[in-house]
Design an enzyme around this catalytic site. Structure first.
Site, PDB file in Angstrom:
ATOM      1  N   ASP A 254      55.264  18.217 -31.753  1.00  0.00           N
ATOM      2  CA  ASP A 254      55.155  19.406 -30.916  1.00  0.00           C
ATOM      3  C   ASP A 254      56.584  19.916 -30.664  1.00  0.00           C
ATOM      4  O   ASP A 254      57.573  19.287 -31.056  1.00  0.00           O
ATOM      5  CB  ASP A 254      54.391  19.071 -29.620  1.00  0.00           C
ATOM      6  CG  ASP A 254      53.733  20.306 -29.024  1.00  0.00           C
ATOM      7  OD1 ASP A 254      52.739  20.178 -28.302  1.00  0.00           O
ATOM      8  OD2 ASP A 254      54.213  21.421 -29.315  1.00  0.00           O
TER       9      ASP A 254
HETATM   10  C1  GLC Z   1      53.661  24.426 -27.895  1.00  0.00           C
HETATM   11  C2  GLC Z   1      52.313  23.743 -27.751  1.00  0.00           C
HETATM   12  C3  GLC Z   1      51.615  23.523 -29.055  1.00  0.00           C
HETATM   13  C4  GLC Z   1      51.956  24.647 -30.012  1.00  0.00           C
HETATM   14  C5  GLC Z   1      53.441  24.551 -30.332  1.00  0.00           C
HETATM   15  C6  GLC Z   1      53.874  25.686 -31.262  1.00  0.00           C
HETATM   16  O1  GLC Z   1      54.578  23.817 -27.045  1.00  0.00           O
HETATM   17  O2  GLC Z   1      52.294  22.499 -27.060  1.00  0.00           O
HETATM   18  O3  GLC Z   1      50.212  23.487 -28.763  1.00  0.00           O
HETATM   19  O4  GLC Z   1      51.201  24.501 -31.198  1.00  0.00           O
HETATM   20  O5  GLC Z   1      54.235  24.571 -29.169  1.00  0.00           O
HETATM   21  O6  GLC Z   1      53.682  26.908 -30.641  1.00  0.00           O
END
Ligand code: GLC
Length: 708
Positions: A254
C-alpha cells in the site's frame, strides 16, 4: 512468456531490476515531473498510479518503451465502483446480493478505465468490517466472509475476464490483506488484535477466494496484526498465500507502507524496511522509493540476495507479459471511442445497480411508494440537491454530474409540485433555515427528508468516533416531525448511521448509501414503485455506536443475551438487538417462506440439499433474497449462533410460489478445531433459511450429521 522474462532478467542491471519494483504516484501533486521522466527513461520506474489523462500516460509509456530494455509501464488506479460512470459504493452494491450484477459493473468499468490506459485496478476491496466507525466500511462488501468471498470472485471475473491480455481485461488487486476492517476502535491505520481463529474464519477467506478466482495482485494492509505489520508478514504473505494457497501473482504494497515499517517500530531505516518487505513477499513498493534506495545497501549488507530481487522482478515482468503489454502496450488506450449505445448501456446499468442497492428500512402504513396522488411534495434536507455527494468516496476519474434526488423525483413525478429547501447543512452551519423548511412542510401533503453524510465522511482516513447524523440535521428532522405529519426519510450515507430517534418517528426510511451517477433515478425508481425494493443490509445496523461490534455471527456466550435475565450478555443502557439485523430489507409486497425440506440425517462427506418454498403474498411482483444459515450448537469449539452458508434470489409475480434450493457442501459442516484445522464432528446441526438474520423469523430444521 517465461523465455522473454528470462531473457530480460538476464540482461537487467540492478537499477533496472529495482525500477520494475518501483511504483510512483504520478497524479497527486507535488511531484517532480522532469525527474520522474528521467527515471522512466532510465528504466527506474516500473509502474505509475493515479494518472487520469491518457495523453500524459501515453507520453510516459513511450518513454518507457524508449528505455534500454523497452519494458512497458503498468498504470494503476483505484477503480472500485466505476471510472467516469460511477456505480454504487461497494457496501451499497453488496446489499443487492447479486454476483451477476457485481461482475457486470466491474466488467463495464474496464470499458471506460481501459480507454484511459489503466491496466491495473486496486480493487476489489475485501476487508470484512463490523465497525461503522471505520471510514473504509464504505468500500467493503459488508460484515460477512461468505458474502465477501462471492463478491471477490464476481469482481475478479469482471475486471480480469478470462484472458488478461485482452483489451477488455485489467489486473485486479485483492486488498487489503488482512483484517484491516478490524482496526482498534475503528481508527484507520490502527493496530489489529484479532485471534488466529478470527483471522482464519473471517478475514482471510475472501482473499483465498480471490486467489482461487485467479486474482493478479494482492495488496497487504497498512495495519499490523498482533504486532506484525502486514507489509512485513512473511508467514501470511509467503507461507500462507503463496505456498499454501498457491498464489503466483504480484504483491503490491500500500501507499508508502514499506517505509512505514520504520514508524511501526520494526525497521530502523529504509534499507532495513525494504529488506523486511521484500523477504516477506512484497514485490512492488508503492510511492516511497524504499526499494530503489534501500535494496542496493540491503544487498551489500547481506540482508537480501540477488535471487530475492530476481524473484520479485520475475513476478512483475510475468504480470506485464500476461497483460499483453510487451505485445501491444497501447491495446487498451487505443480502443475505439465508446459508442453512444455503450454509454447508454453504462448509464442504464448505473441506474439498475443503484435501485437494486437501495434498502427499504421502514415503511409504516404503506407510506411508500409515492404515487401520482401525491401532489405537493416538500423535499427537505442538505442531500437532496447534492450532485457530487452522490458519488461517495474513491470515485476513480472525474465523473460527470450525478442525478440528484431532487432531479430524480421531479423526473419520476412530472405532475407533482416538488419544492426543495436545504434547511441545514450536512455539517456545520446554523439552524436559521429550519423555519423555512417547517413552513414548506406545513404547506405540503408529502414530506421527504433527505439526510445523511458527506461523501468524505467515509473512505480512507475518515473514521469517526460518533456515527450519528452530523451537524444540525437532528434539529431539522425533529422540527419536521413535530408537525405530526407522516415523514419519509431518504438517507445518503457511507456507513450505518445511529439514529434510533429517527427510525422511531419517521413513517418510512430508505437507506440509499451513495449510489453514483444515477443515484437520483435509482432512488426515485424505488420511492415511486417503479422498482420494488429488493436490497438487504450486508452489515448489521447498530442502534448505537456503543453496541459495536455487533453482527449476526457472534457466539452465544455462557450467558446468552436475554433482556429478561439480568446476568446475561448485554449493555444495561442499550437494547440487545441492533437497529436492523444483517439481511434486513423491506419490499412493497410480502413474501412468505414455507415447506423447509432438509434430510433428517447425513454422513460426513455428503452434500446436503436444502429446499424451501417462497411465495409472493402481496399485490406487486418483486425479487426476494433468502439466506441459508447453519448452526452447530454443540462442538469442541463454540460456534456462532448463525453462519451464513448461502444466499439465493427468487423473482416472483404476485401470488406466485417457487421452490428455492441450496446446497450445503461437506466443508460447510466443518469448522476449524483448536489447531485451526478443518474438522467434522458428528451431532445435530440446525439448518435455517430466512429473509434476514432475525433469529425470531427463521425456518429451522435439525439434521443429524454422522461421522464416517
Ligand atoms: C491508499 C489506499 C489503497 C489504495 C492506494 C492507492 O492509501 O489504502 O486502498 O489502493 O493507496 O491509491
Amino acid at each position: 512468456m517465461s523465455d522473454l522474462v528470462d531473457r530480460l532478467l538476464a540482461s537487467m542491471t540492478l537499477e533496472e531490476k529495482l525500477g520494475q519494483l518501483n511504483m510512483i504516484d504520478a497524479g497527486t501533486p507535488p511531484y517532480d515531473e522532469a525527474e520522474m521522466e528521467r527515471q522512466i527513461a532510465a528504466g527506474r520506474i516500473g509502474s505509475l498510479l493515479n494518472i487520469r489523462d491518457p495523453e500524459r500516460l501515453n507520453r510516459w509509456q513511450a518513454m518507457a518503451l524508449g528505455s534500454r530494455l523497452k519494458i512497458p509501464l503498468i498504470f494503476g488506479l483505484d477503480v472500485l465502483h466505476g471510472h467516469y460512470t460511477i456505480y454504487p459504493l461497494p457496501i451499497a452494491e453488496a446489499c443487492a446480493f447479486d454476483p451477476e450484477l457485481w461482475e457486470r459493473t466491474a466488467k463495464i468499468s474496464v470499458e471506460e478505465t481501459g480507454r484511459d490506459g489503466i491496466t491495473m485496478t486496486f480493487a476489489p476491496m475485501l476487508d470484512v468490517c463490523r465497525d461503522p466507525r471505520w471510514g473504509r466500511i464504505a468500500e467493503c462488501p459488508g460484515e460477512d466472509a461468505y458474502v465477501a468471498s462471492r463478491f471477490a470472485e464476481a469482481k475478479i471475473r469482471g475486471y480480469q475476464g478470462t484472458d488478461l491480455s485482452r483489451r477488455e481485461s485489467i489486473a485486479a488487486t485483492a486488498k487489503h490483506l488482512g483484517a484491516y476492517g478490524a482496526v482498534e476502535a475503528g481508527r484507520d491505520y490502527g493496530s489489529v488484535n484479532v485471534s488466529e481463529r478470527q483471522l482464519a474464519e473471517t478475514y482471510l477467506p475472501p482473499f483465498e477466494a480471490a486467489v482461487k478466482a485467479g486474482v493478479s495482485s494482492i495488496m497487504p494492509a497498512f495495519n499490523d496484526v498482533a504486532g506484525i505489520p502486514m507489509t512485513a508478514h512473511g508467514d501470511l504473505l509467503n507461507d500462507l498465500v503463496r505456498e499454501t494457497w498457491g498464489f503466483e501473482g504480484v504483491m503490491v504494497s500500500d501507499y508508502t507502507a514499506v517505509a512505514e515499517l520504520i514508524a511501526h517500530g520494526i525497521a530502523d531505516d529504509l534499507t532495513h524496511a525494504a529488506s523486511i518487505a521484500l523477504m516477506a513477499g512484497v514485490d512492488i513498493d508503492m510511492q516511497d522509493q524504499a526499494y530503489v534506495q534501500g535494496l542496493p545497501k540491503a544487498l551489500e549488507r547481506g540482508l537480501v540476495t540477488m535471487a530475492d530481487i530476481d524473484r520479485a522482478v520475475r513476478r512483475v515482468l510475468t504480470l506485464k507479459a500476461k497483460l499483453g503489454l510487451f505485445d501491444e502496450p497501447y491495446r487498451r488506450v487505443s480502443a475505439p471511442p465508446l459508442s453512444e449505445t455503450q454509454v447508454k448501456e453504462f448509464t442504464a446499468l448505473a441506474r439498475d445497480s443503484a435501485r437494486r442497492s437501495v434498502v427499504l428500512l421502514k415503511n409504516d402504513n404503506n407510506t411508500l411508494p409515492i404515487t401520482s396522488k401525491n401532489k405537493k411534495i416538500a423535499l427537505i434536507g442538505p442531500l437532496a440537491d447534492a450532485p457530487l455527494e452522490m458519488f461517495g468516496c474513491w470515485f476513480a476519474a472525474a465523473p460527470l454530474e450525478s442525478v440528484t434526488i431532487l432531479h430524480g423525483l421531479k423526473t419520476a413525478l412530472p405532475n407533482a409540485d416538488i419544492r426543495h429547501v436545504k434547511g441545514v447543512e450536512i455539517e456545520g452551519g446554523d439552524t436559521n433555515g429550519i423555519a423555512e423548511a417547517v413552513a414548506l412542510a406545513k404547506a405540503s401533503d408529502t414530506i421527504v427528508l433527505s439526510l445523511g453524510e458527506t461523501k468524505d465522511m467515509t473512505g480512507e482516513a475518515h473514521s469517526r468516533g460518533r456515527i450519528e447524523l452530523p451537524g444540525h440535521q437532528r434539529a431539522l428532522a425533529e422540527a419536521i416531525f413535530a408537525l405530526g405529519k407522516p415523514v419519509i426519510v431518504v438517507l445518503s450515507h457511507g456507513r450505518p448511521v445511529a439514529a434510533p430517534w429517527l427510525f422511531e418517528r419517521a413513517e418510512a426510511v430508505v437507506s440509499s448509501w451513495f449510489l453514483g451517477s444515477e443515484a437520483g433515478h435509482g432512488i426515485a425508481d424505488v420511492m415511486t414503485g417503479k422498482w420494488n425494493p429488493s436490497a438487504k443490509l450486508c452489515v448489521t445496523w447498530p442502534y448505537d455506536g456503543g453496541q459495536i461490534p455487533i453482527f449476526h455471527s457472534q457466539r452465544s456466550t455462557g450467558r446468552p443475551a436475554n433482556p429478561e435475565v439480568y446476568f446475561s450478555t448485554r449493555h444495561v443502557d442499550l437494547p440487545i438487538e441492533p437497529q436492523f439485523p444483517f439481511g434486513h430489507g423491506l419490499s412493497y409486497t410480502r413474501y412468505a417462506l414455507s415447506n423447509l425440506k432438509v434430510p433428517s440425517e447425513f454422513t460426513e462427506g455428503d452434500t446436503v440439499t436444502v429446499a424451501v418454498d417462497v411465495s409472493n403474498e402481496g399485490s406487486v411482483a418483486g425479487e426476494e433474497t433468502l439466506f441459508l444459515f447453519l448452526r452447530d450448537p454443540v462442538a469442541s469449539i463454540a460456534r456462532p449462533v448463525l453462519e451464513l452458508k448461502g444466499f439465493a434470489k427468487a423473482t416472483l409475480k404476485s401470488g406466485e410460489r417457487k421452490t428455492v434450493c441450496f446446497t450445503l457442501k461437506p466443508a460447510d459442516f466443518e469448522f476449524l478445531d483448536k489447531n485451526l484445522q478443518p474438522r467434522f464432528e458428528s451431532g445435530a446441526f440446525e439448518v435455517s433459511v430466512g429473509q434476514s438474520a432475525d433469529r425470531t423469523k427463521l425456518l429451522t430444521a435439525k439434521v443429524q450429521g454422522n461421522a464416517r
